[in-house]
Write a protein that holds these residues in place. Structure first.
Motif, PDB file in Angstrom:
ATOM      1  N   ASN A 264      13.433   3.321   1.437  1.00  0.00           N
ATOM      2  CA  ASN A 264      11.986   3.121   1.361  1.00  0.00           C
ATOM      3  C   ASN A 264      11.294   4.451   1.604  1.00  0.00           C
ATOM      4  N   ARG A 265      10.223   4.715   0.843  1.00  0.00           N
ATOM      5  CA  ARG A 265       9.454   5.947   1.030  1.00  0.00           C
ATOM      6  C   ARG A 265       8.031   5.726   0.522  1.00  0.00           C
ATOM      7  N   TYR A 266       7.063   6.211   1.256  1.00  0.00           N
ATOM      8  CA  TYR A 266       5.645   6.121   0.885  1.00  0.00           C
ATOM      9  C   TYR A 266       5.142   4.680   0.820  1.00  0.00           C
ATOM     10  N   GLY A 267       5.905   3.724   1.327  1.00  0.00           N
ATOM     11  CA  GLY A 267       5.527   2.320   1.231  1.00  0.00           C
ATOM     12  C   GLY A 267       6.145   1.613   0.040  1.00  0.00           C
ATOM     13  N   ALA A 268       6.908   2.333  -0.780  1.00  0.00           N
ATOM     14  CA  ALA A 268       7.589   1.760  -1.945  1.00  0.00           C
ATOM     15  C   ALA A 268       9.088   1.686  -1.680  1.00  0.00           C
TER      16      ALA A 268
ATOM     17  N   PRO B   6       0.832  -1.209   0.000  1.00  0.00           N
ATOM     18  CA  PRO B   6       0.000   0.000   0.000  1.00  0.00           C
ATOM     19  C   PRO B   6       0.862   1.252   0.000  1.00  0.00           C
ATOM     20  N   ILE B   7       0.430   2.272  -0.712  1.00  0.00           N
ATOM     21  CA  ILE B   7       1.177   3.526  -0.823  1.00  0.00           C
ATOM     22  C   ILE B   7       0.528   4.588   0.064  1.00  0.00           C
ATOM     23  N   ASP B   8       1.338   5.338   0.763  1.00  0.00           N
ATOM     24  CA  ASP B   8       0.853   6.443   1.595  1.00  0.00           C
ATOM     25  C   ASP B   8       0.666   7.672   0.700  1.00  0.00           C
ATOM     26  N   TRP B   9      -0.471   7.727   0.011  1.00  0.00           N
ATOM     27  CA  TRP B   9      -0.719   8.819  -0.927  1.00  0.00           C
ATOM     28  C   TRP B   9      -0.934  10.153  -0.219  1.00  0.00           C
ATOM     29  N   ASP B  10      -1.418  10.120   1.021  1.00  0.00           N
ATOM     30  CA  ASP B  10      -1.587  11.376   1.759  1.00  0.00           C
ATOM     31  C   ASP B  10      -0.241  12.056   1.950  1.00  0.00           C
ATOM     32  N   GLN B  11       0.762  11.283   2.357  1.00  0.00           N
ATOM     33  CA  GLN B  11       2.094  11.856   2.543  1.00  0.00           C
ATOM     34  C   GLN B  11       2.692  12.282   1.206  1.00  0.00           C
ATOM     35  N   ALA B  12       2.466  11.472   0.166  1.00  0.00           N
ATOM     36  CA  ALA B  12       2.989  11.814  -1.157  1.00  0.00           C
ATOM     37  C   ALA B  12       2.382  13.119  -1.661  1.00  0.00           C
ATOM     38  N   ARG B  13       1.069  13.294  -1.473  1.00  0.00           N
ATOM     39  CA  ARG B  13       0.416  14.532  -1.908  1.00  0.00           C
ATOM     40  C   ARG B  13       0.947  15.729  -1.126  1.00  0.00           C
ATOM     41  N   ALA B  14       1.151  15.544   0.190  1.00  0.00           N
ATOM     42  CA  ALA B  14       1.672  16.641   1.005  1.00  0.00           C
ATOM     43  C   ALA B  14       3.069  17.037   0.533  1.00  0.00           C
ATOM     44  N   ASP B  15       3.921  16.051   0.241  1.00  0.00           N
ATOM     45  CA  ASP B  15       5.269  16.343  -0.247  1.00  0.00           C
ATOM     46  C   ASP B  15       5.218  16.999  -1.620  1.00  0.00           C
ATOM     47  N   ALA B  16       4.296  16.543  -2.480  1.00  0.00           N
ATOM     48  CA  ALA B  16       4.181  17.134  -3.813  1.00  0.00           C
ATOM     49  C   ALA B  16       3.748  18.588  -3.729  1.00  0.00           C
ATOM     50  N   ARG B  17       2.821  18.888  -2.810  1.00  0.00           N
ATOM     51  CA  ARG B  17       2.397  20.286  -2.648  1.00  0.00           C
ATOM     52  C   ARG B  17       3.561  21.148  -2.152  1.00  0.00           C
ATOM     53  N   ARG B  18       4.330  20.627  -1.214  1.00  0.00           N
ATOM     54  CA  ARG B  18       5.476  21.377  -0.717  1.00  0.00           C
ATOM     55  C   ARG B  18       6.505  21.605  -1.824  1.00  0.00           C
ATOM     56  N   GLN B  19       6.746  20.583  -2.620  1.00  0.00           N
ATOM     57  CA  GLN B  19       7.679  20.730  -3.741  1.00  0.00           C
ATOM     58  C   GLN B  19       7.172  21.746  -4.754  1.00  0.00           C
ATOM     59  N   ALA B  20       5.853  21.743  -5.008  1.00  0.00           N
ATOM     60  CA  ALA B  20       5.280  22.693  -5.967  1.00  0.00           C
ATOM     61  C   ALA B  20       5.457  24.119  -5.467  1.00  0.00           C
ATOM     62  N   ASN B  21       5.284  24.325  -4.155  1.00  0.00           N
ATOM     63  CA  ASN B  21       5.462  25.668  -3.600  1.00  0.00           C
ATOM     64  C   ASN B  21       6.914  26.119  -3.700  1.00  0.00           C
ATOM     65  N   ILE B  22       7.817  25.198  -3.394  1.00  0.00           N
ATOM     66  CA  ILE B  22       9.242  25.521  -3.514  1.00  0.00           C
ATOM     67  C   ILE B  22       9.597  25.795  -4.969  1.00  0.00           C
ATOM     68  N   GLY B  23       9.034  24.966  -5.879  1.00  0.00           N
ATOM     69  CA  GLY B  23       9.311  25.163  -7.299  1.00  0.00           C
ATOM     70  C   GLY B  23       8.828  26.499  -7.801  1.00  0.00           C
ATOM     71  N   ALA B  24       7.667  26.949  -7.301  1.00  0.00           N
ATOM     72  CA  ALA B  24       7.136  28.248  -7.712  1.00  0.00           C
ATOM     73  C   ALA B  24       8.051  29.367  -7.239  1.00  0.00           C
ATOM     74  N   GLU B  25       8.574  29.248  -6.031  1.00  0.00           N
ATOM     75  CA  GLU B  25       9.494  30.265  -5.516  1.00  0.00           C
ATOM     76  C   GLU B  25      10.780  30.304  -6.325  1.00  0.00           C
ATOM     77  N   ILE B  26      11.290  29.107  -6.678  1.00  0.00           N
ATOM     78  CA  ILE B  26      12.525  29.049  -7.467  1.00  0.00           C
ATOM     79  C   ILE B  26      12.287  29.594  -8.869  1.00  0.00           C
ATOM     80  N   ALA B  27      11.121  29.234  -9.463  1.00  0.00           N
ATOM     81  CA  ALA B  27      10.805  29.698 -10.812  1.00  0.00           C
ATOM     82  C   ALA B  27      10.743  31.221 -10.864  1.00  0.00           C
ATOM     83  N   ALA B  28      10.311  31.833  -9.768  1.00  0.00           N
ATOM     84  CA  ALA B  28      10.223  33.295  -9.724  1.00  0.00           C
ATOM     85  C   ALA B  28      11.595  33.934  -9.866  1.00  0.00           C
ATOM     86  N   THR B  29      12.639  33.184  -9.515  1.00  0.00           N
ATOM     87  CA  THR B  29      14.012  33.693  -9.654  1.00  0.00           C
ATOM     88  C   THR B  29      14.645  33.248 -10.968  1.00  0.00           C
ATOM     89  N   ARG B  30      13.828  32.552 -11.783  1.00  0.00           N
ATOM     90  CA  ARG B  30      14.291  32.051 -13.087  1.00  0.00           C
ATOM     91  C   ARG B  30      15.405  31.018 -12.938  1.00  0.00           C
TER      92      ARG B  30
END
Length: 231
Positions: free
Chosen positions: A186-190, A60-84
């Motif tokens: 190991n991460r997220y059950g994988a 089984p995969i811990d999709w809740d944790q994966a989604r939380a990490d993906a959202r955090r990465q997206a926020n970080i990516g948006a901040e980095i993209a702002a600096t080109r």
């Protein structure tokens, strides 16, 4: 069907080529280091492995944790993209890469800025439902990222069970091979593996120690993956 594709998946798949490639072979994997791919084997057409006597189970995969990490990465990516200075992700050139939308575990890929590779490496992605293989080849170096949610239910003996649980402070299991370095975790059950192989492993500093394999393992981000129906 509920899709779980982060914005990073668009970058991952944006340049998928039109030349058909052969699917990578499936692997039945316990949560332990996978067998190494030699550079010669990467040039051969993959063939299916015989079925294992002990059938693996789907973890089984811990999709809740994966989604939380993906959202955090997206926020970080948006901040980095702002600096080109947005991170560069691998861009597969094979047609099968588009099938990653059907992969039922988080697909982790490295930040290409960790490589400083020149010229541009060849990138191939072979996704399946329960596992995937990402191969990055160029400049005398082969990098493979393998992820799977298939595992045997029980370790064969107590010693193996202890070895599978053993990690360093970074939650990685690092080992040297004849051709380079391997990091398992190991991460997220994988289970995931990052493998480095060098043309000249004894003299190439990228494979002589574990600095690069650790950096790559820590640079991994969620680029795709979906829990499927009801996930």
């Amino acid at each position: 069907m509920r899709k779980f594709l982060t914005p990073l998946a668009l970058a991952l798949l944006a340049s998928s080529g039109t030349q058909a490639q052969t699917s990578a072979p499936p692997r039945n994997m316990t949560f332990q280091p996978v067998a190494q791919l030699s550079q010669a084997s990467l040039q051969r057409q993959p063939t299916a492995e015989p079925a294992s006597p002990g059938s693996p189970r789907t973890m089984p995969i811990d999709w809740d944790q994966a989604r939380a990490d993906a959202r955090r990465q997206a926020n970080i990516g948006a901040e980095i993209a702002a600096t080109r200075l947005a991170p560069a992700l691998p861009r597969p050139s094979n047609r099968q890469a588009a099938q990653v939308a059907n992969t039922r575990l988080p697909v982790l890929v490295p930040n290409m800025a960790s490589l400083s590779s020149s010229p541009e490496p060849t990138v191939l992605l072979f996704p399946q439902s329960d596992f995937y293989t990402l191969s990055i080849m160029g400049d005398g170096l082969v990098i493979e990222v393998f992820g799977t949610r298939l595992a045997h239910a029980v370790a064969p003996d107590a010693l193996t069970a202890r070895q599978l649980r053993a990690t360093d402070p970074d939650a990685l299991r690092i080992s040297a091979t004849e051709y380079g370095q391997v990091a398992d975790f190991n991460r997220y059950g994988a289970a995931y593996t990052v493998t480095l192989e060098c043309d000249n492993p004894q003299s190439d500093p990228r494979c002589a120690d574990d600095v690069l394999v650790r950096r790559l393992a820590h640079s991994l981000v969620i680029a795709a993956g979906s829990p499927g129906e009801g996930g």
